[in-house]
Motif scaffolding. Structure first.
Motif, short mmCIF file in Angstrom:
data_model
loop_
_atom_site.label_atom_id
_atom_site.label_comp_id
_atom_site.label_asym_id
_atom_site.label_seq_id
_atom_site.Cartn_x
_atom_site.Cartn_y
_atom_site.Cartn_z
N ALA A 58 4.59 32.81 -34.73
CA ALA A 58 3.37 33.14 -35.12
C ALA A 58 2.36 32.33 -34.15
N ARG A 59 1.24 33.19 -34.05
CA ARG A 59 0.10 32.65 -33.05
C ARG A 59 -1.15 32.42 -33.64
N SER A 60 -1.78 31.43 -33.03
CA SER A 60 -3.06 30.99 -33.54
C SER A 60 -4.18 31.27 -32.08
N VAL A 61 -5.24 31.92 -32.46
CA VAL A 61 -6.06 32.37 -30.94
C VAL A 61 -7.66 31.88 -31.48
N VAL A 62 -8.10 31.33 -30.61
CA VAL A 62 -9.63 31.10 -30.66
C VAL A 62 -10.18 31.42 -29.19
N GLY A 63 -11.05 32.44 -29.26
CA GLY A 63 -11.90 33.04 -28.13
C GLY A 63 -12.97 33.38 -28.31
N ILE A 64 -13.85 33.78 -27.26
CA ILE A 64 -15.01 34.14 -27.43
C ILE A 64 -15.22 35.82 -27.58
N ALA A 85 -15.88 35.27 -17.38
CA ALA A 85 -15.30 36.16 -18.15
C ALA A 85 -14.70 35.59 -19.44
N PRO A 86 -14.31 35.91 -20.32
CA PRO A 86 -14.02 35.30 -21.79
C PRO A 86 -12.57 34.51 -21.61
N VAL A 87 -12.16 33.51 -22.38
CA VAL A 87 -11.20 32.69 -22.12
C VAL A 87 -10.70 32.73 -23.52
N SER A 88 -9.39 32.92 -23.87
CA SER A 88 -8.78 32.66 -25.27
C SER A 88 -7.63 31.48 -25.25
N SER A 89 -7.59 30.58 -26.14
CA SER A 89 -7.00 29.44 -26.14
C SER A 89 -5.68 29.98 -27.14
N VAL A 90 -4.53 29.92 -26.90
CA VAL A 90 -3.51 30.35 -27.74
C VAL A 90 -2.60 29.23 -28.06
N ALA A 91 -2.16 29.15 -29.20
CA ALA A 91 -0.98 28.35 -29.43
C ALA A 91 0.04 29.18 -30.48
N VAL A 92 1.33 29.17 -29.91
CA VAL A 92 2.25 29.88 -30.40
C VAL A 92 3.38 28.97 -31.14
N THR A 93 3.77 29.10 -32.30
CA THR A 93 4.80 28.11 -32.76
C THR A 93 6.17 28.90 -32.52
#
Length: 296
Positions: free
Chosen positions: A108-114, A95-103
């Motif tokens: 604010a968030r940045s998201v990398v996922g498939i 199943a897909p995984v998202s990597s998230v950084a929240v400042t």
């Protein structure tokens, strides 16, 4: 006593691995997080959790499979009273995984996922019986086969989560009772949020809503147009706030006699609660107090 409303949510489920940071690291740098969270994510999944948290019955039609990652996603959703219909055919794919950084300072968030490319759905399960009893149906378009099958079979109003343009939107938008579009969503050929809203109305969408972060939410319905200001809060975590707004809108749309601005105002209050609470799920513990305030 009336039964709680039934919402069917169709679309993406992911495993979100979330880190809160003081500042995002630059290239080739590392940073130590101030907090970490692991939870199910994805537009439809988060909307379903919200709908259930507000007191509705939530069913999520998605693709999970049986990988270890899927087991973690499933456990979190079931813990939050979401019933799952798993349409995955490649059961052993991850199943897909998202990597998230929240400042931390801004939320604010940045998201990398498939996204849905990790676990494609080639055919939809039979949904007619499920959808015949639904009070509202939300589709996010991430699994086009599921979204199109759901809108084909839906009897209840269909809400489209228009986060970004996807080719399947050409099929979904004309079938929608309401389209909730992000400020960045563009119908091809339009230049901004305003012209996108007009294009949706010209396609016959009865209710068009556009969200703009902390700025007023715009809406159009039956020739009327207006804005609803969201509550002013100190945002510490905006991850999933739009998804929460969508799930809450669906819940309040099921309340007898509710009008569009009331639904938006209440949904915005729920999303604001999410924004001012760190983490993917802790805001749910504060929801009963907010609902008590809404009831007067």
């Amino acid at each position: 006593m009336a039964a709680p409303p039934l919402g069917v949510f169709v679309g993406l489920s992911t495993l979100d691995v979330v880190h809160h940071v003081e500042a995002r690291p630059a290239a080739d740098q590392k940073t130590t997080a101030t907090a970490q969270f692991v939870a199910a994510g994805g537009p439809a999944a988060n909307a379903a959790v919200t709908f259930a948290g507000l007191g509705g019955r939530a069913v999520l039609v998605t693709a999970l499979g049986r990988s270890p990652i899927a087991a973690v996603i499933r456990a979190d959703l079931e813990r939050h009273a979401v019933t799952i219909v798993d349409a995955a055919q490649d059961l052993d794919a991850d199943a897909p995984v998202s990597s998230v950084a929240v400042t931390r300072s801004t939320g604010a968030r940045s998201v990398v996922g498939i996204d849905a490319t990790a676990l494609r759905v080639r055919r939809a399960p039979e949904l007619s019986e499920l959808l015949s009893g639904a009070d509202v149906v939300l589709v996010d378009g991430h699994h086009p086969v599921l979204a199109e099958a759901a809108t084909d079979a839906a009897v209840a109003p269909v809400v489209v989560d228009a986060g970004r343009w996807k080719p399947t939107m050409r099929v979904l938008l004309p079938r929608a009772q309401a389209v909730i579009a992000s400020a960045d969503f563009r119908v091809p050929g339009t230049t901004d949020s305003e012209t996108t809203a007009r294009a949706l109305l010209e396609q016959g969408v009865p209710i068009v809503i556009t969200t703009h972060g902390g700025e007023p939410i715009r809406w159009w319905h039956h020739g009327e147009r207006a804005t609803v200001p969201p509550p002013r809060v100190q945002a510490v975590d905006t991850l999933g706030a739009g998804d929460v707004f969508h799930g809450a809108y669906c819940y309040f749309a099921c309340q007898p006699g509710s009008d569009v601005p009331t639904r938006i105002g209440r949904a915005a209050a729920v999303a604001a609660l999410k924004c001012e609470t760190p983490g993917p799920r802790d805001w749910l513990h504060r929801l009963p107090e907010l609902l008590t305030t809404m009831r007067g």
